[in-house]
Write a protein that holds these residues in place. Structure first.
Motif, PDB file in Angstrom:
ATOM      1  N   ALA A 218      21.992  43.157  36.353  1.00 29.25           N
ATOM      2  CA  ALA A 218      21.175  42.707  35.507  1.00 29.25           C
ATOM      3  C   ALA A 218      22.074  41.617  34.530  1.00 29.25           C
ATOM      4  N   PHE A 219      23.109  42.415  34.025  1.00 31.54           N
ATOM      5  CA  PHE A 219      24.116  41.970  33.026  1.00 31.54           C
ATOM      6  C   PHE A 219      25.129  41.034  33.849  1.00 31.54           C
ATOM      7  N   ALA A 220      25.409  41.257  35.072  1.00 33.44           N
ATOM      8  CA  ALA A 220      26.435  40.530  35.642  1.00 33.44           C
ATOM      9  C   ALA A 220      25.722  39.084  36.120  1.00 33.44           C
ATOM     10  N   PRO A 276      38.579  50.252  36.148  1.00 30.25           N
ATOM     11  CA  PRO A 276      39.787  49.337  36.985  1.00 30.25           C
ATOM     12  C   PRO A 276      39.185  48.325  37.776  1.00 30.25           C
ATOM     13  N   TYR A 277      38.037  48.506  38.300  1.00 28.15           N
ATOM     14  CA  TYR A 277      37.354  47.516  39.281  1.00 28.15           C
ATOM     15  C   TYR A 277      37.076  46.304  38.396  1.00 28.15           C
ATOM     16  N   PHE A 278      36.320  46.522  37.285  1.00 25.87           N
ATOM     17  CA  PHE A 278      36.054  45.429  36.522  1.00 25.87           C
ATOM     18  C   PHE A 278      36.814  44.711  35.796  1.00 25.87           C
ATOM     19  N   VAL A 279      38.025  45.476  35.669  1.00 22.70           N
ATOM     20  CA  VAL A 279      39.046  44.923  35.080  1.00 22.70           C
ATOM     21  C   VAL A 279      39.646  43.773  36.064  1.00 22.70           C
ATOM     22  N   TRP A 280      39.792  44.251  37.246  1.00 14.74           N
ATOM     23  CA  TRP A 280      40.274  43.129  38.260  1.00 14.74           C
ATOM     24  C   TRP A 280      39.283  41.996  38.583  1.00 14.74           C
ATOM     25  N   ILE A 281      37.699  42.451  38.574  1.00 10.80           N
ATOM     26  CA  ILE A 281      37.025  41.503  38.931  1.00 10.80           C
ATOM     27  C   ILE A 281      36.898  40.530  37.543  1.00 10.80           C
ATOM     28  N   GLY A 282      37.337  40.917  36.564  1.00 10.26           N
ATOM     29  CA  GLY A 282      37.103  40.021  35.259  1.00 10.26           C
ATOM     30  C   GLY A 282      38.355  38.986  35.520  1.00 10.26           C
ATOM     31  N   GLY A 285      37.607  36.541  38.239  1.00  8.01           N
ATOM     32  CA  GLY A 285      36.757  35.724  37.785  1.00  8.01           C
ATOM     33  C   GLY A 285      37.620  34.495  36.851  1.00  8.01           C
ATOM     34  N   LEU A 286      38.425  35.043  35.925  1.00  8.90           N
ATOM     35  CA  LEU A 286      39.321  33.991  35.311  1.00  8.90           C
ATOM     36  C   LEU A 286      40.059  33.012  36.182  1.00  8.90           C
ATOM     37  N   LEU A 287      40.793  33.699  37.184  1.00 11.24           N
ATOM     38  CA  LEU A 287      41.493  32.924  38.124  1.00 11.24           C
ATOM     39  C   LEU A 287      40.293  32.016  38.997  1.00 11.24           C
ATOM     40  N   TYR A 288      39.545  32.603  39.688  1.00 14.31           N
ATOM     41  CA  TYR A 288      38.825  31.858  40.450  1.00 14.31           C
ATOM     42  C   TYR A 288      37.858  30.640  40.145  1.00 14.31           C
ATOM     43  N   PHE A 289      37.284  30.987  38.752  1.00 14.04           N
ATOM     44  CA  PHE A 289      36.617  29.922  38.098  1.00 14.04           C
ATOM     45  C   PHE A 289      37.454  28.821  37.473  1.00 14.04           C
ATOM     46  N   GLY A 290      38.589  29.498  37.026  1.00 13.71           N
ATOM     47  CA  GLY A 290      39.795  28.379  36.458  1.00 13.71           C
ATOM     48  C   GLY A 290      40.187  27.216  37.598  1.00 13.71           C
ATOM     49  N   SER A 309      35.028  31.206  33.396  1.00 13.89           N
ATOM     50  CA  SER A 309      36.194  31.967  33.470  1.00 13.89           C
ATOM     51  C   SER A 309      36.684  32.608  32.257  1.00 13.89           C
ATOM     52  N   HIS A 310      36.228  32.213  30.973  1.00 16.70           N
ATOM     53  CA  HIS A 310      36.526  32.989  29.959  1.00 16.70           C
ATOM     54  C   HIS A 310      35.496  34.349  29.738  1.00 16.70           C
ATOM     55  N   LEU A 311      34.621  34.018  30.238  1.00 13.25           N
ATOM     56  CA  LEU A 311      33.527  35.311  30.161  1.00 13.25           C
ATOM     57  C   LEU A 311      34.022  36.307  31.141  1.00 13.25           C
ATOM     58  N   GLY A 312      34.925  35.987  32.302  1.00 10.34           N
ATOM     59  CA  GLY A 312      35.603  37.133  33.022  1.00 10.34           C
ATOM     60  C   GLY A 312      36.423  37.804  32.194  1.00 10.34           C
ATOM     61  N   PHE A 313      37.469  36.884  31.313  1.00 10.78           N
ATOM     62  CA  PHE A 313      38.379  37.448  30.772  1.00 10.78           C
ATOM     63  C   PHE A 313      37.684  38.480  29.528  1.00 10.78           C
ATOM     64  N   ILE A 314      36.500  38.082  28.897  1.00 14.76           N
ATOM     65  CA  ILE A 314      35.930  39.115  28.100  1.00 14.76           C
ATOM     66  C   ILE A 314      35.551  40.447  28.835  1.00 14.76           C
ATOM     67  N   VAL A 315      34.949  40.201  30.112  1.00 14.70           N
ATOM     68  CA  VAL A 315      34.784  41.422  30.683  1.00 14.70           C
ATOM     69  C   VAL A 315      35.826  42.192  31.036  1.00 14.70           C
ATOM     70  N   THR A 316      37.090  41.719  31.364  1.00 11.16           N
ATOM     71  CA  THR A 316      38.262  42.471  31.407  1.00 11.16           C
ATOM     72  C   THR A 316      38.746  43.136  29.960  1.00 11.16           C
ATOM     73  N   GLY A 317      38.697  42.501  28.772  1.00  9.53           N
ATOM     74  CA  GLY A 317      38.786  43.099  27.606  1.00  9.53           C
ATOM     75  C   GLY A 317      37.827  44.432  27.275  1.00  9.53           C
ATOM     76  N   ILE A 318      36.317  44.280  27.688  1.00 11.88           N
ATOM     77  CA  ILE A 318      35.599  45.388  27.172  1.00 11.88           C
ATOM     78  C   ILE A 318      35.733  46.566  28.194  1.00 11.88           C
ATOM     79  N   PHE A 319      36.439  46.341  29.472  1.00  9.23           N
ATOM     80  CA  PHE A 319      36.537  47.600  30.346  1.00  9.23           C
ATOM     81  C   PHE A 319      38.175  47.986  30.194  1.00  9.23           C
ATOM     82  N   SER A 320      38.844  47.519  29.191  1.00  4.00           N
ATOM     83  CA  SER A 320      40.355  47.723  29.316  1.00  4.00           C
ATOM     84  C   SER A 320      40.451  49.393  28.485  1.00  4.00           C
ATOM     85  N   LEU A 321      39.533  49.906  27.950  1.00  2.00           N
ATOM     86  CA  LEU A 321      39.497  51.009  27.551  1.00  2.00           C
ATOM     87  C   LEU A 321      40.410  51.359  26.344  1.00  2.00           C
ATOM     88  N   ASN A 322      40.681  50.373  25.530  1.00  2.00           N
ATOM     89  CA  ASN A 322      41.417  50.553  24.291  1.00  2.00           C
ATOM     90  C   ASN A 322      41.026  49.562  23.195  1.00  2.00           C
TER      91      ASN A 322
END
Length: 491
Positions: A218-220, A276-282, A285-290, A309-322
């Motif tokens: 739903a969120f994706a 890790p999967y969602f970090v790489w998906i993000g 997405g950053l690269l693909y949409f860019g 593209s930038h929303l993919g970058f946000i997803v990378t951040g929220i799954f970075s676990l730090n």
């Protein structure tokens, strides 16, 4: 300050909308009252911000029984993450009103008011059934705006995004009901409150994975994440300025918010396991949409892909676990919303004055509209991540957080940021600065109302870039709460 201020923020726009709908008033009066309502909401949001205590827990709580026999309650609250999104919404919507001032119908302004109710209700809900109610209510006025006031094949675009979002929402509803039943079987009473559902211990790993997947779907779709983005291009291209502004700058961010607010506390172990999967998906997405944005000649389609593209970058951040990555993601929610929101408003003016969507048909705008060019450049530089803008602060923190998560992911994320710079500078050179001999004589520069509507965004983009502590001290306790208390990660 316990007088139900969150309820007032939610329902004041809806009350005004229905009142205006019933009264025989003109579209101009409707617009003026809607704008005044948005200003009142901004003042109320400012009161919440001023009185918000530096803690990671929910504040301004409201709790009332709704459907007591099934444990469904009207339960509201706000923490640091929802606070900054509230301030974002409360700031952006009055600015949008100033840009959408002329040529709109009464139904358009009523829809804008109802959207604001749905968005803030989604933001404050602490009961999952209440959240789902506002999540669906938020979509209906947007569909009306796209279907009634869009261009091109707007009906098909409306049907497509409706089918996509309803499909995702249906899976989420099934998951919510499943959790409610699981709570009933374990504790002997009904509840859909988030604080209760996180106490469930009887779900098997397979059940948890399916529930995790249902919420994430739903969120994706809402964000959108690859490969659930196929509604994006046509919807953004055929939407009116107000519709694409709301979709890109506000509603997409609620998909990210939903992941942090609900997926993380409900499934903390799976959140860490699949991070890790969602970090790489993000990053993908950053690269693909860019790259997809770089290949577009339609200016709306280019910025649609840029936004994804930038929303993919946000997803990378929220799954970075730090803390670095998650704080950067929260910061990028604000920076990206302001920059893309401002750009889509500017593109709307470009389209209105010239009737042109193709980048190849533009050029020489800088000579005809210098103020337009300056504001366009600032928004563009924020997206690129120029030092001195909030875009730079957010991207730097996400890259730093991604390095902390995985060195290889950090290197790739740092390099893929160059993709955004490539297509943004090419666009600015080709469509704004370079005189290509195209007829842009009908282009008008910004008037005073449009300048006033853009100045708050410019002030915040630069102010938050130069002095980010304005933001950090409100959000840091919440980020620490998510990491330490929910994910049990020591920072």
């Amino acid at each position: 300050m316990d007088f139900g201020i969150l309820s007032v923020i939610i329902f004041l726009p809806m009350f005004v909308a229905f009142s205006l709908l019933l009264l025989p008033v003109s579209s101009k009066i409707t617009r003026n009252i809607a704008f005044m309502t948005a200003i009142v909401i901004l003042l109320l949001a400012g009161m919440v911000y001023y009185n918000f205590e530096l803690t990671g827990y929910m504040q301004f709580r409201e709790h009332h029984s709704w459907i007591s026999s099934y444990g469904i309650n009207y339960s509201l609250g706000i923490d640091g993450l929802s606070l900054i999104i509230l301030m974002l919404i409360a700031t952006l919507i009055p600015c949008a009103y100033l840009w959408l001032w002329d040529g709109r119908t009464k139904g358009y302004w009523v829809s804008m008011l109802l959207i604001q109710t749905g968005i803030t209700g989604t933001l404050f809900s602490q009961d999952l059934i209440l959240f789902y109610f506002f999540w669906e209510a938020m979509l209906l006025p947007v569909f009306m705006i796209i279907g009634m006031f869009g261009t091109g094949n707007r009906v098909f675009s409306t049907i497509k995004i409706t089918v996509y979002t309803i499909m995702g929402s249906l899976f989420m509803l099934i998951c919510i009901l499943y959790l409610g039943v699981a709570f009933f079987y374990e504790f002997g009473s009904w509840s859909f409150a988030l604080n209760d559902l996180i106490q469930i211990t009887t779900l098997s790993r397979a059940e948890q994975i399916w529930l995790f997947a249902g919420f994430m779907l739903a969120f994706a779709i809402k964000i959108p994440l690859f490969p659930f983005h196929t509604w994006l291009l046509e919807t953004y291209s055929n939407s009116p300025t107000g519709g694409v502004f709301l979709l890109s700058s506000i509603m997409a961010k609620l998909g990210v918010y939903g992941i942090v607010r609900f997926v993380m506390p409900l499934f903390p172990e799976l959140y860490k396991e699949f991070a890790p999967y969602f970090v790489w998906i993000g990053i993908f997405g950053l690269l693909y949409f860019g790259i997809a944005a770089l290949m577009q000649i339609n200016i709306k389609k280019m910025f649609a892909y840029s936004s994804a593209s930038h929303l993919g970058f946000i997803v990378t951040g929220i799954f970075s676990l730090n803390a670095y990555g998650m704080t950067g993601a929260a910061y990028l929610i604000i920076a990206h919303a302001m920059a893309t929101g401002g750009l889509f408003l500017l593109i709307g003016k470009l389209e209105y004055d010239l009737g042109i969507k193709s980048i190849l048909a533009l050029g020489g705008i800088a000579k005809k509209a210098p103020l337009f060019t300056v504001f366009f450049a600032i928004m563009l530089l924020c997206i690129v991540g120029l030092p001195g803008t909030n875009g730079f602060v957010s991207e730097f923190l996400i890259i730093l957080g991604t390095f902390g998560f995985s060195q290889s992911a950090g290197i790739v994320s740092a390099l893929t940021v160059l993709v955004a710079a490539s297509f943004m500078f090419w666009l600015f050179q080709r469509a704004i600065l370079q005189d290509n001999g195209n007829d842009v004589s009908q282009m008008k520069d910004l008037n005073l109302r449009e300048v006033l509507g853009m100045l708050p965004l410019i002030f915040l983009i630069i102010g938050m870039g130069v002095y980010p502590d304005w933001f950090f001290y409100k959000i840091e306790p919440t980020i620490q709460h998510y990491l330490i208390d929910i994910l049990e990660i020591r920072t």
